[in-house]
Design a protein around this motif. Sequence first.
Motif, PDB file in Angstrom:
ATOM      1  N   TYR A  68       0.809  -1.243   0.089  1.00  0.00           N
ATOM      2  CA  TYR A  68       0.092   0.084   0.022  1.00  0.00           C
ATOM      3  C   TYR A  68       0.874   1.153  -0.039  1.00  0.00           C
ATOM      4  CZ  TYR A  68      -4.358  -2.953   1.133  1.00  0.00           C
ATOM      5  OH  TYR A  68      -4.890  -3.793   1.384  1.00  0.00           O
ATOM      6  N   ALA A  69       0.542   2.350  -0.844  1.00  0.00           N
ATOM      7  CA  ALA A  69       1.091   3.694  -0.854  1.00  0.00           C
ATOM      8  C   ALA A  69       0.471   4.508   0.451  1.00  0.00           C
ATOM      9  CB  ALA A  69       1.011   4.317  -1.988  1.00  0.00           C
ATOM     10  N   VAL A  70       1.499   4.959   1.072  1.00  0.00           N
ATOM     11  CA  VAL A  70       1.052   5.724   2.313  1.00  0.00           C
ATOM     12  C   VAL A  70       1.773   7.148   1.989  1.00  0.00           C
ATOM     13  CG1 VAL A  70       1.320   6.212   4.912  1.00  0.00           C
ATOM     14  CG2 VAL A  70       1.322   4.047   3.927  1.00  0.00           C
ATOM     15  N   GLU A  71       0.725   8.290   1.872  1.00  0.00           N
ATOM     16  CA  GLU A  71       1.084   9.809   1.619  1.00  0.00           C
ATOM     17  C   GLU A  71       0.665  10.395   2.965  1.00  0.00           C
ATOM     18  OE1 GLU A  71      -0.691  11.451  -1.882  1.00  0.00           O
ATOM     19  OE2 GLU A  71       0.647   9.793  -3.098  1.00  0.00           O
ATOM     20  N   ASN A  97       8.385   5.463   5.574  1.00  0.00           N
ATOM     21  CA  ASN A  97       8.426   6.673   4.570  1.00  0.00           C
ATOM     22  C   ASN A  97       7.036   6.655   4.071  1.00  0.00           C
ATOM     23  OD1 ASN A  97       9.172   8.748   2.751  1.00  0.00           O
ATOM     24  ND2 ASN A  97      10.427   7.298   1.746  1.00  0.00           N
ATOM     25  N   ASN A  98       6.798   5.798   3.055  1.00  0.00           N
ATOM     26  CA  ASN A  98       5.548   5.950   2.059  1.00  0.00           C
ATOM     27  C   ASN A  98       5.224   4.388   1.589  1.00  0.00           C
ATOM     28  OD1 ASN A  98       7.633   4.891   0.216  1.00  0.00           O
ATOM     29  ND2 ASN A  98       8.133   6.827  -0.573  1.00  0.00           N
ATOM     30  N   THR A  99       5.427   3.558   2.195  1.00  0.00           N
ATOM     31  CA  THR A  99       4.914   2.168   1.862  1.00  0.00           C
ATOM     32  C   THR A  99       4.324   1.369   3.094  1.00  0.00           C
ATOM     33  OG1 THR A  99       6.460   2.162   0.000  1.00  0.00           O
ATOM     34  CG2 THR A  99       5.449   0.272   0.532  1.00  0.00           C
ATOM     35  N   LEU A 100       3.443   0.502   2.854  1.00  0.00           N
ATOM     36  CA  LEU A 100       2.787  -0.176   3.864  1.00  0.00           C
ATOM     37  C   LEU A 100       2.749  -1.710   3.185  1.00  0.00           C
ATOM     38  CD1 LEU A 100       1.319  -0.426   6.787  1.00  0.00           C
ATOM     39  CD2 LEU A 100      -0.729  -0.274   5.426  1.00  0.00           C
ATOM     40  N   TYR A 101       3.419  -2.708   4.182  1.00  0.00           N
ATOM     41  CA  TYR A 101       3.281  -4.317   3.560  1.00  0.00           C
ATOM     42  C   TYR A 101       2.240  -4.713   4.708  1.00  0.00           C
ATOM     43  CZ  TYR A 101       7.631  -2.598   1.493  1.00  0.00           C
ATOM     44  OH  TYR A 101       8.522  -2.069   0.612  1.00  0.00           O
ATOM     45  N   SER A 102       1.670  -5.745   3.917  1.00  0.00           N
ATOM     46  CA  SER A 102       0.687  -6.596   4.823  1.00  0.00           C
ATOM     47  C   SER A 102       0.559  -8.044   4.136  1.00  0.00           C
ATOM     48  CB  SER A 102      -0.663  -5.951   4.920  1.00  0.00           C
ATOM     49  OG  SER A 102      -1.323  -5.901   3.513  1.00  0.00           O
ATOM     50  N   ASP A 103       0.001  -8.845   4.919  1.00  0.00           N
ATOM     51  CA  ASP A 103       0.121 -10.356   4.588  1.00  0.00           C
ATOM     52  C   ASP A 103      -1.626 -10.441   3.824  1.00  0.00           C
ATOM     53  OD1 ASP A 103      -1.536 -10.396   6.906  1.00  0.00           O
ATOM     54  OD2 ASP A 103      -0.909 -12.256   7.515  1.00  0.00           O
ATOM     55  N   LYS A 104      -2.375  -9.610   4.425  1.00  0.00           N
ATOM     56  CA  LYS A 104      -3.643  -9.757   3.586  1.00  0.00           C
ATOM     57  C   LYS A 104      -4.122  -8.370   3.477  1.00  0.00           C
ATOM     58  CE  LYS A 104      -4.704 -12.461   7.157  1.00  0.00           C
ATOM     59  NZ  LYS A 104      -5.511 -13.220   8.213  1.00  0.00           N
ATOM     60  N   ASN A 105      -5.349  -8.039   2.885  1.00  0.00           N
ATOM     61  CA  ASN A 105      -5.884  -6.740   2.694  1.00  0.00           C
ATOM     62  C   ASN A 105      -6.201  -6.078   3.942  1.00  0.00           C
ATOM     63  OD1 ASN A 105      -5.746  -6.879  -0.170  1.00  0.00           O
ATOM     64  ND2 ASN A 105      -7.656  -7.924  -0.518  1.00  0.00           N
ATOM     65  N   VAL A 106      -5.846  -4.776   3.798  1.00  0.00           N
ATOM     66  CA  VAL A 106      -6.045  -3.825   5.052  1.00  0.00           C
ATOM     67  C   VAL A 106      -7.703  -3.522   5.002  1.00  0.00           C
ATOM     68  CG1 VAL A 106      -5.656  -1.642   6.076  1.00  0.00           C
ATOM     69  CG2 VAL A 106      -3.940  -2.891   5.119  1.00  0.00           C
ATOM     70  N   ASN A 107      -8.239  -3.273   6.119  1.00  0.00           N
ATOM     71  CA  ASN A 107      -9.805  -3.039   6.079  1.00  0.00           C
ATOM     72  C   ASN A 107     -10.111  -1.468   5.356  1.00  0.00           C
ATOM     73  OD1 ASN A 107     -10.275  -5.594   7.115  1.00  0.00           O
ATOM     74  ND2 ASN A 107      -9.549  -4.831   9.190  1.00  0.00           N
ATOM     75  N   ILE A 108      -9.889  -1.583   4.265  1.00  0.00           N
ATOM     76  CA  ILE A 108     -10.286  -0.017   3.501  1.00  0.00           C
ATOM     77  C   ILE A 108     -11.368  -0.426   2.670  1.00  0.00           C
ATOM     78  CG2 ILE A 108      -9.619   1.607   1.885  1.00  0.00           C
ATOM     79  CD1 ILE A 108      -6.611   1.220   2.821  1.00  0.00           C
ATOM     80  N   LYS A 109     -12.534   0.235   3.107  1.00  0.00           N
ATOM     81  CA  LYS A 109     -13.704   0.230   2.265  1.00  0.00           C
ATOM     82  C   LYS A 109     -13.795   0.669   0.965  1.00  0.00           C
ATOM     83  CE  LYS A 109     -16.349  -0.197   6.363  1.00  0.00           C
ATOM     84  NZ  LYS A 109     -17.442  -0.030   7.488  1.00  0.00           N
TER      85      LYS A 109
END
Length: 929
Positions: A43-46, A100-112
Motif C-alpha cells: 500500500y502507498a502511504v502519503e 516513509n511511504n509504503t505499507l506491507y501486509s499479509d492480507k488486505n487492510v480493512n479499507i472500504k
Amino acid sequence: MSEIEHYEPYKRPGYGTKGRAAVYRVNYFELKKLPKKATSIKYAVEITKPFITATTGRASNTPREQTPLKLEIKRKVFRELERKKGKELFQNVSYFFDGNNTLYSDKNVNIKTNVFRSSVLLNDDHDAHGRPNEFLVQIFLLQDPLNLNELDTYIQGKTFSWDFFNMDSLKALNDLMHTTPASRYVQFKDLILDPNTRKSLGGGMELWAGFFESVRPGENALFVNVNRAHSVFYEKKDLVTFLREYLKLSDLPATFSREQRDRINSALAKLRVRPLHRPNVKNSQSIECISSKKAVEHTFPLSETGETTNVKEYFKKHYKIELKYPHVVEMQKKPEVWPLECCEIVPGQRVALKNLNGEQIAKNITFTTALPKTNMETILREGVGHMLNFANDQKLKDFEVGVDTQMAVVPGRIMNLPTITYHSSSREGPKLIPNNDGSWNLRGRKFIKSGVPLKYWFVICCVEERYLPRLDIENFIITLVNTCRGQGVTIDMGRPEIIYVNPRGDFKKTIQREYNNSREFLPNKPQMILFLLPPEAKSNNKRDKQMFPDNVYDRPLNQSLYRDIKFMTSTVLGLLSQCIVADKIHKGPSYCANVALKINLMLGGTNSILDVTEISELIKEPVMLLGADVTHPTSENNRNCPSICSVVASVDLHGSRFIDQHREQKRTKEDSKGVKKNVSEEKILEMQQIVKELLTEYKEINRCLPKKIVMYRDGVSESQYKMVLEYELKAIQTACREFKDKEEKTYDPPITFIVVGKRHHIRANAEDKKNTDRNGNCLPGTIIDRKIMHPYLFDFLLYSHSSLQGTSRPAHCIVLYDKNKFDTDTLQEFTYKLCFNYQRATRSVSIPSPVYYAHLSAKHARTHVYEGKLRRVHPTLAKEFPILLQSFAGDIDLKHLGGCADRRGSSGFKASLSLKELHASRYRYRIQV
C-alpha cells in the motif's frame, strides 16, 4: 577497434587456496526462516500537511505542494494513526510500515473505498501559532505486490542483475527488521540508537550508542549484519550555554571575531531550535546563520500600528524579556530572526564529526573503542539479545521470519607476510620480514634511494616560546637531522633558523613575511619550511608527556594553520613544507624516523620496495597500477567549493613510485525541471583525459606503454558499481585506444577494475587465539571469501593491517572487471602485498597503496582551494625538484618524476635514468589545475 557495448560485472572465478586455514565468527546472523507467502500486499502511504485556505481558515483535502516531511515526523504520524485507527484498519492483519511511504501486509487492510483518508494531530509538534500540527494520511492499494521469490534467485548466484542492488524485497525485509526496534528507540537509516545511553563529550555534544542492522545476501542464504554503532548529537540546551561551551568561553563577547563567527556558523547551519520565549509552543525552525547585525539593528514595522521597532524593543514589550546579549540568529524561514538566548536546541540532531574539537574526538574514541572480544560480546548481549531482540520480535513472528541468534562461522585463510627491501648498505641487512602485526623497525636500515640534498630550510613555530622553549626545538632538530642522515637522507644544514610567530590573524601573510625575511639568513631561497603547530588535544595515553596547559590545545586552529601552510607553500611560494604537531617533539628517534620517511619522499627519494619475488605478476611485463578517489566539501559554508577527483598511477618496476592527476568537478546539476542544484558527482568526469595524461607520462619515463592496467577505485557504493563500469572503465579503455603501440596497432591493454570499500560493518573474530594479534584482531593477511560474501560477484574481505586500538575493519574488495584473467590467489595475494608498499609508514596499511595515495592526493588538493576555486601549483616546485615522485606523500602536487624511475625498452626494464639525463631530456612540466 573492438568496442564493449554492454558491461557485465565479473563473476567469481573460484575461491582462493593459498595460506594457512583458519575459522572465524562474523557478525552475520543467518535468516533461518523466510515468510511462507511468496507475495506481500503493498500500500502507498502519503503523509502531508493539509492546505489551509485563506478564506475559511480550514483544512482542505487537497494537499499543498510542500517540502518532504522528515521521516521522524512520518513515523510519529503513523504511530498516532495506529493508536487512533489501528483496530479499524488492521484487525487480523499482519503489517509493517517502512517509515516513509509504503505499507506491507499479509492480507488486505480493512479499507472500504479505494483510498483511506484520515487526519492526525501531533500534540508535540506545533505550528508557528502554537496549534498542534495536523497531517493528512492517505492509504491506497498498489497494483504490484511484493515478490519474495526474487530473493531465492538472488542468493543462488546463478544470474545477476543490477536491479538486485535496489530490490524491493530486500528493502522490505530490512524495513521489517527495523520496525519493532524503531518503535522503541531512535532510527537513522540502518542505525538503531538509544538516547538513554547518552554520554557527554563536552562542548554541547553528546554520544548515543546503539546498533547497525542490515539484511545482506550471502551464498544460498540471507544474513542480518549487526554491529555496534555510535553517533554524536547536540545536547538539549539554550544556544547561549551551548556556544559558551562550544567556544570554551566564560561568557559571550559583544562582538564575535571572524574565526569565531565561522565556527559558529559551521555548527549552527540547519540546526533546529525551539522558541524559549514561547514555552507552550512546540514548534521548531532551522537556523540559517548567526546574523552580522545586532538585535537593535534588526528593524521591522509592527503589523498592528505600522510603527517601526527593533528586535530588542519588541521582545521587551511583547514578551517582557530584557535581552542580555545583542546577538540574533537568522532563520531559514526568512525574514525571521530570533535572539540567541531565546533559542533551545531540539534534541536528537546529529553532529558532523568535523565540528568536534580535539578533546571531544578523544572522548569519542575512548567511549566507542572496544577490543574484538568485547565488541562481539556486546553485539550478542546488548544488540541481538536486547535492543534488536530477534527471538521475541512480534513483527518477525507475524511474518514467520526466524533469525539465528548466534554468529555465522566461516572459513578463512592467513597469507604469508611479504619481504621488504631497503638499501644494500643497511647495517641490519637489506631485507626484512615484518612482525605478525604487519609492522617493522627502521633501526639499522637505509632508504633504498635518497632524494636531493636538503641545503636550505628553516623552522616556524606556532606555539609561544614560554610553552615550547627554543632549546627543546633545537634538541628535536638535532635528533631529526641525525635520524635522517642515518637513514641516508642528505641534509647539509643541520642547524636551521627557528622563528616564533603569532598563529592568529592572517597566517598566509605571516608565511609570506617569514619567507621574504629568510633571505637575511639563507644564502639561497629555502627548499623547505618545517612548521611546529599547536597540539590538537591531550593524549589519553599515560605514557605521553603532557607538555602544555589546556588553552594551548586547539584543533580548529591547528587545522586552519595546516590549510594555510599547504596553500601558501604549494601554490604561492613554490617550496616544500613539513608540519609537526608540537607535542610530538619529545617522542624521540622513533618519531623522527617516521618524519624522515616523509622528508625523503618530498626530496624525491624512495624509502623501500617489495622484494621482486613478492610481485612476480608485476614484473612479468609492464603493469600500471591506478588508484582513484573523489572528495566532496563537507562544510555547509563550503557548498560552492568544488568536488575534487584524483587518479594516481605507478610508473616503476616495483609499483612504489606514483604520479598523480587531479581535477575539480562541478557540483551543479539540473533536475528534471531544469532547476540547478548543488549535487556531489561521484563519477570522475574527466577520467578519459586524466588517464591519457598519465599514460603519456608513463610512456615518456619507461619508453613503452604498460601491458596491463590494474585499477583500484575507492569510495564507490553498491548502487554505483554499474556507473563506474559503464562510465569510468569505458573512459579508461577509450583513453588507451587513442594511443598506438610500436607497430602502430591499436593500444588496448587488458584492464582489471577493483573497488575497495571500508564503509561497511563486517567484523570477524578468529576462533583460535594463535590467529589473532595481541589485541585479539585478525592477523594481517587474513582473507575471507566464502559463505557471507556476495553470491555472484567476485569479492573478498582482506585484513591487511593491525589496528593500534579497537576492532580492525577489513577492506572489502570487489573485482568488477578482469580482462587480465588473474586467478583468485594471485589477485588476492597481490592486493594484500600492495598494503605493505605504502611509503609513508613502517607498517602495513588497511587498503592497497594506490587507493591510499589517491585519497591523500585528493585530500591534499583540497588545501589548494581558495575562494571556491582549485588553484594552480607553483611551477617552481617542478623546476627546483625535478625528481619528485610522491607529490601526494610529500605534500605537493606535481605531475613529474625522474631520478630512479625505470625506463623500459622492448626487451625489458633497463637501468634508471641518471639525474644528468633527466635534466637534459625532460624539461616539460605539466602542472595540472
